[in-house]
Design a protein around this motif. Structure first.
Motif, PDB file in Angstrom:
ATOM      1  N   GLY A   1      -3.554   2.920  11.837  1.00  0.00           N
ATOM      2  CA  GLY A   1      -4.077   3.998  12.668  1.00  0.00           C
ATOM      3  C   GLY A   1      -4.198   3.606  14.131  1.00  0.00           C
ATOM      4  N   ALA A   2      -3.617   4.429  14.995  1.00  0.00           N
ATOM      5  CA  ALA A   2      -3.673   4.145  16.427  1.00  0.00           C
ATOM      6  C   ALA A   2      -4.359   5.265  17.201  1.00  0.00           C
ATOM      7  CB  ALA A   2      -2.253   3.957  16.971  1.00  0.00           C
TER       8      ALA A   2
ATOM      9  N   LEU B   1       5.786   9.504  13.357  1.00  0.00           N
ATOM     10  CA  LEU B   1       4.622   9.025  12.604  1.00  0.00           C
ATOM     11  C   LEU B   1       3.984  10.160  11.817  1.00  0.00           C
ATOM     12  CD1 LEU B   1       1.888   6.652  13.973  1.00  0.00           C
ATOM     13  CD2 LEU B   1       1.211   8.826  12.985  1.00  0.00           C
ATOM     14  N   GLY B   2       3.794  11.304  12.461  1.00  0.00           N
ATOM     15  CA  GLY B   2       3.179  12.445  11.786  1.00  0.00           C
ATOM     16  C   GLY B   2       4.048  13.008  10.677  1.00  0.00           C
TER      17      GLY B   2
ATOM     18  N   GLY C   1       4.685   2.975   9.395  1.00  0.00           N
ATOM     19  CA  GLY C   1       4.430   1.679  10.022  1.00  0.00           C
ATOM     20  C   GLY C   1       5.415   1.382  11.142  1.00  0.00           C
ATOM     21  N   ILE C   2       6.695   1.710  10.927  1.00  0.00           N
ATOM     22  CA  ILE C   2       7.724   1.473  11.948  1.00  0.00           C
ATOM     23  C   ILE C   2       7.443   2.321  13.188  1.00  0.00           C
ATOM     24  CG2 ILE C   2      10.175   1.770  12.472  1.00  0.00           C
ATOM     25  CD1 ILE C   2      10.720   1.126   9.492  1.00  0.00           C
ATOM     26  N   ALA C   3       7.055   3.589  12.973  1.00  0.00           N
ATOM     27  CA  ALA C   3       6.756   4.470  14.102  1.00  0.00           C
ATOM     28  C   ALA C   3       5.537   3.976  14.873  1.00  0.00           C
ATOM     29  CB  ALA C   3       6.527   5.892  13.600  1.00  0.00           C
ATOM     30  N   THR C   4       4.562   3.403  14.160  1.00  0.00           N
ATOM     31  CA  THR C   4       3.381   2.843  14.824  1.00  0.00           C
ATOM     32  C   THR C   4       3.781   1.688  15.740  1.00  0.00           C
ATOM     33  OG1 THR C   4       1.946   3.461  12.970  1.00  0.00           O
ATOM     34  CG2 THR C   4       1.141   1.741  14.437  1.00  0.00           C
TER      35      THR C   4
END
Length: 405
Positions: free
Chosen positions: A237-238, A318-319, A296-299
């Motif tokens: 989570g970011a 991510l969404g 995870g990759i998008a984060t």
């Protein structure tokens, strides 16, 4: 009379339509508050830990009232439970309005009012999830899950952007608007027919209250689903750090924060609408694991973004990935749970979701205070991928699950 667009069959029910609108307005108010409170707190304190404490204040009621919230959703009219929760949320929003208009803003007061909003969410989440199967025929339930999720995600797209722009007129304007939105939800839920308790009246025992926990513990599919989401999003989570990225890294204001908050939901709502039109029919377990890995990759991509223009596409992806996980988890949790236990099981599910989202915000805030926002996001993205690979080995039946039903 049939609906011309495949996937929108749930709207044949007037009650589902009222519920859908209330879900949309509630989520809109929630996201507007999230943006306004995050900007207000960071503007006052300049502290990442202070941002993390917002998530902790929202999450704590999930732990404190876990068993009671599940019991309420099964033992009382779910319609009345939702109406009460929206009344509490509107009261807390009005409290925030009074706080900023009287110039008595301080983090402890804000945290206390956010705790009250978190309490309303803790009770409304299981009741809201458990009431959906009674609003539509069983054959339309999977579509109802996707459509219902789209209401939340559309509002989550609009809410942060609206909240960011509305904040330009001042925080009081935002909090007064969210008060009105929550009161509108009370009226919409009142329009539903009364829902008799799903569970028979019985003596309230510890065994009864913990039945949802035991049901998930011994159902490996549900245990794998819920724990995967909790740990992957907890680490990855970011969103709690978006005010830091907006203000300190991307050099933008509350309107930029609104865009960053909206981007994940843009990807999610497009995915939800596609899933309503083209439901997953095979290899649903593997598709979910793949989606969490993409999350995870998008984060990681977001953490490495040099500007907001690079960050927004990463958050959209991510969404979209998160929506696939939500779709599979929400559908399986409801389909595999007896109606008289849906409230208690949904309460446990909501607690895990809260742990992944709000507690994840606290974890991100603490980590960012120790190593900075960018390394904190990168560590989280790598952790989400690691959890995905581990859970594929720990829960092979979930990995090999072919159909939702």
């Amino acid at each position: 009379m049939g609906l011309p667009i495949k996937g929108l069959e749930p709207f044949r029910s007037r009650e589902f339509t009222c519920y859908f609108i209330s879900r949309f307005l509630s989520a809109l108010a929630t996201r507007m508050i999230d943006v306004a409170v995050a900007w207000l707190v960071y503007d006052i304190t300049g502290s990442p830990i202070a941002l993390g404490l917002i998530g902790l204040a929202i999450f704590t009621p999930n732990i404190l009232f876990l068993l009671i919230a599940g019991h309420a959703a099964d033992h009382y009219d779910r319609r009345r439970v939702l109406m009460t929760c929206y009344c509490v949320a509107s009261t807390a929003s009005f409290g925030l309005y009074l706080t900023v208009t009287t110039h008595s803003v301080s983090p402890p007061i804000i945290y206390a009012l956010i705790f009250l909003i978190g309490t309303a969410r803790a009770f409304s989440s299981p009741a809201s999830a458990a009431i959906v199967p009674s609003l539509v025929p069983k054959e339309n339930f999977a579509n109802a899950i996707a459509v219902n999720a789209s209401a939340y995600q559309v509002a989550t797209i609009i809410g942060p952007a609206v909240g960011g722009v509305a904040y330009m007129f001042g925080a009081p304007f935002v909090f007064l608007a969210t008060t009105v939105l929550s009161l509108s939800c009370v009226v919409l839920i009142y329009m539903l027919k009364p829902r008799p308790p799903a569970a028979e009246k019985s003596q309230i025992t510890w065994e009864y209250l913990t039945a949802g926990l035991k049901f998930i513990r011994f159902n490996k599919t549900l245990l794998g689903l819920i724990s995967l989401d909790m740990f992957a999003v907890l680490l990855g989570g970011a969103t709690a750090l978006l005010p830091m990225f907006a203000k300190d890294i991307f050099d933008t204001g509350p309107e930029g924060l609104g865009l960053l908050r909206s981007a994940p939901s843009l990807g999610a709502v497009v995915t939800a609408l596609l899933l309503a039109r083209f439901p997953l029919n095979k290899r649903v377990g593997m598709r979910m694991f793949q989606a969490v890995a993409v999350y995870g990759i998008a984060t990681i991509g977001f953490g490495l973004s040099p500007s907001i223009h690079f960050a927004l596409p990463c958050l959209v992806l991510l969404g979209a990935a998160d929506m696939v996980s939500v779709y599979v988890r929400s559908t399986l949790v409801q389909l595999e749970t007896p109606d008289d236990m849906r409230g208690r099981v949904s309460a446990v599910n909501s607690m895990f979701i809260g742990a992944s989202n709000e507690l994840g915000e606290f974890e991100s805030g603490v980590l960012a205070s120790l190593m900075g926002p960018v390394p904190a996001v990168l560590v989280g993205g790598v952790g989400a991928i690691g959890i995905t690979l581990s859970w594929m080995r720990l829960f092979p039946a979930l990995r090999d699950r072919d159909k939702l039903a």
